[in-house]
Design a protein around this motif. Structure first.
Motif, short mmCIF file in Angstrom:
data_model
loop_
_atom_site.label_atom_id
_atom_site.label_comp_id
_atom_site.label_asym_id
_atom_site.label_seq_id
_atom_site.Cartn_x
_atom_site.Cartn_y
_atom_site.Cartn_z
N ALA A 7 0.27 -0.99 0.02
CA ALA A 7 -0.13 -0.11 -0.18
C ALA A 7 1.00 1.18 -0.02
O ALA A 7 0.54 1.93 -0.26
N ASP A 8 2.23 1.11 0.83
CA ASP A 8 2.76 2.09 0.69
C ASP A 8 4.08 2.46 -0.46
O ASP A 8 4.77 3.17 -0.40
N ALA A 9 4.13 1.16 -1.19
CA ALA A 9 5.53 1.35 -2.22
C ALA A 9 5.00 2.47 -3.14
O ALA A 9 3.82 2.73 -3.29
N ILE A 10 6.59 3.26 -4.07
CA ILE A 10 5.33 3.85 -5.28
C ILE A 10 6.61 2.84 -6.52
O ILE A 10 7.16 1.95 -6.62
N THR A 11 5.05 2.87 -7.24
CA THR A 11 5.00 2.80 -8.83
C THR A 11 5.59 3.51 -9.04
O THR A 11 5.88 4.44 -9.65
N LEU A 12 6.50 2.38 -10.27
CA LEU A 12 7.75 3.11 -10.82
C LEU A 12 7.13 2.25 -12.36
O LEU A 12 8.21 1.52 -12.37
N ASP A 13 6.98 3.33 -13.36
CA ASP A 13 6.49 2.03 -14.67
C ASP A 13 7.68 2.42 -16.09
O ASP A 13 8.30 3.45 -16.17
N THR A 14 8.43 1.49 -16.19
CA THR A 14 9.46 1.55 -16.81
C THR A 14 9.09 1.48 -18.12
O THR A 14 9.63 1.45 -19.38
N THR A 15 8.11 1.16 -18.41
CA THR A 15 7.60 1.14 -20.35
C THR A 15 8.61 2.94 -21.02
O THR A 15 9.61 1.61 -22.14
N THR A 16 8.27 3.31 -20.90
CA THR A 16 9.37 4.83 -21.29
C THR A 16 10.34 4.76 -20.80
O THR A 16 10.96 6.31 -21.46
N LEU A 17 11.04 4.07 -19.49
CA LEU A 17 11.95 4.78 -19.10
C LEU A 17 12.93 3.67 -19.36
O LEU A 17 13.04 2.62 -18.82
N ASP A 18 14.26 4.37 -19.72
CA ASP A 18 15.49 3.57 -19.77
C ASP A 18 15.96 3.05 -18.41
O ASP A 18 15.83 3.46 -17.45
N ALA A 19 17.50 2.51 -18.13
CA ALA A 19 17.82 1.99 -17.12
C ALA A 19 18.09 3.41 -16.34
O ALA A 19 18.12 3.54 -15.32
N ASP A 20 18.73 4.19 -16.88
CA ASP A 20 19.37 4.93 -15.93
C ASP A 20 18.14 6.22 -16.05
O ASP A 20 18.54 6.60 -14.60
N ALA A 21 17.05 7.05 -16.50
CA ALA A 21 16.55 7.35 -16.04
C ALA A 21 15.70 6.43 -14.35
O ALA A 21 14.93 7.70 -13.65
N ALA A 22 15.37 5.34 -14.80
CA ALA A 22 14.78 4.92 -14.05
C ALA A 22 16.03 5.07 -12.41
O ALA A 22 14.98 4.84 -11.12
N PHE A 23 17.00 4.39 -13.18
CA PHE A 23 17.79 4.92 -11.63
C PHE A 23 17.90 6.00 -11.47
O PHE A 23 18.15 6.37 -9.30
#
Ligand code: DC
Length: 216
Positions: free
Chosen positions: A181-197
Motif C-alpha cells: 500500500a505504501d510502495a511507489i510505482t515506477l512504470d519503466t515502459t518508456t524509461l531507460d535504465a538510467d532514467a529509472a535509476f
C-alpha cells in the motif's frame, strides 16, 4: 546506514534487478536478488529429476539450499523460470527462504528485489518501489536476455510464458505479487535504465534524509 532496507518488487523483466544492483552500489548497501533463491531451489529439484510440482520435494530442496547455490550459472533457463514459479507457490518453501532474506539485511541493511519484499519480507522497509512495464516491453527485454545467453525461443513464446508466470505469481494464495500500500510505482515502459535509476535514487535519498531528521 545500519539496517536501511530498500524493497523493490514487480513482475518479471520489469527492470528490478538492474535498478536494485545500481541502487545498492550507489548507496553502499548489499544486494540480494531474491528470485535466485526460488530459482536455485527449482534447479536442485530439476537436477534430482524430481517433479517441480511436488511440494514435499520442493520444501526439502529449499531447506537444503546453500549460499553457493545462488552462484550457479544455470539458473536462468526457461525450464528454471517455470519450475521456480511453481516452487514459489509452496508455503513451506517460502517459509524456509524467509529467514535467509531477513538475516541478509538485518545487520547492515540491503537492497532486495522480488515479489513480496515490501509486503511480507520487510513490511516496515522505509523505501518500497514497485516496478512495472507493459507486457510487450518486458517480453522484448527478456527475449534479448535469453538470446544473449544462447536460448533461442520466439518472442511470442517468451511473452506467453511471462504472462502465465505473472498470472500465477499474482494469483497464488501465499505472498502474491502485489504492490504494498505504501510502495511507489515506477512504470519503466518508456524509461531507460538510467532514467529509472535517477528517479529511484532521488526518492531513496529523500527517504533517508527524512529518516535521519526523525532520529536526529
Ligand atoms: O524474479 P525472478 O524471475 O528471478 O523470480 C523467479 C520466480 O520466483 C518467479 O516466478 C517469482 C518467484 N519469486 C517470488 O515468488 N518471490 C520473490 N521474492 C522472488 C521471486
Amino acid at each position: 546506514m545500519s539496517g536501511f532496507v530498500v524493497a523493490i518488487d514487480g513482475p518479471a523483466a520489469s527492470g528490478k534487478g538492474t535498478l536494485a544492483r545500481r541502487l545498492a552500489a550507489a548507496l553502499g548497501l548489499a544486494y540480494l536478488d531474491t528470485g535466485l533463491l526460488y530459482r536455485a531451489t527449482a534447479r536442485r529439484l530439476l537436477d534430482a529429476g524430481a517433479d517441480p510440482a511436488d511440494e514435499n520435494a520442493a520444501a526439502t530442496a529449499a531447506v537444503a539450499l546453500l549460499p553457493e547455490d545462488l552462484d550457479r550459472s544455470d539458473l536462468r533457463s526457461p525450464a528454471v523460470d517455470r519450475a521456480a514459479s511453481l516452487v514459489s507457490a509452496v508455503p513451506a518453501v517460502r517459509a524456509a527462504l524467509l529467514a535467509f532474506q531477513r538475516g541478509f539485511a538485518a545487520a547492515h541493511g540491503a537492497v532486495l528485489d522480488g515479489r513480496d519484499i515490501g509486503t511480507v519480507v520487510f513490511p516496515d522497509a522505509p523505501v518500497k518501489l514497485f516496478l512495472t512495464a507493459s507486457l510487450p516491453t518486458r517480453a522484448e527485454r527478456r527475449w534479448r536476455e535469453l538470446a544473449a545467453r544462447g536460448y533461442h525461443v520466439s518472442r511470442a513464446e517468451v511473452e506467453a510464458d511471462l504472462a502465465a508466470r505473472d498470472a500465477a505469481d499474482a494469483a497464488r494464495a501465499i505472498a502474491p505479487l502485489q504492490a504494498a500500500a505504501d510502495a511507489i510505482t515506477l512504470d519503466t515502459t518508456t524509461l531507460d535504465a538510467d532514467a529509472a535509476f535517477a528517479r529511484a535514487l532521488a526518492l531513496v535519498r529523500s527517504r533517508m534524509a527524512a529518516r535521519a531528521d526523525r532520529f536526529a
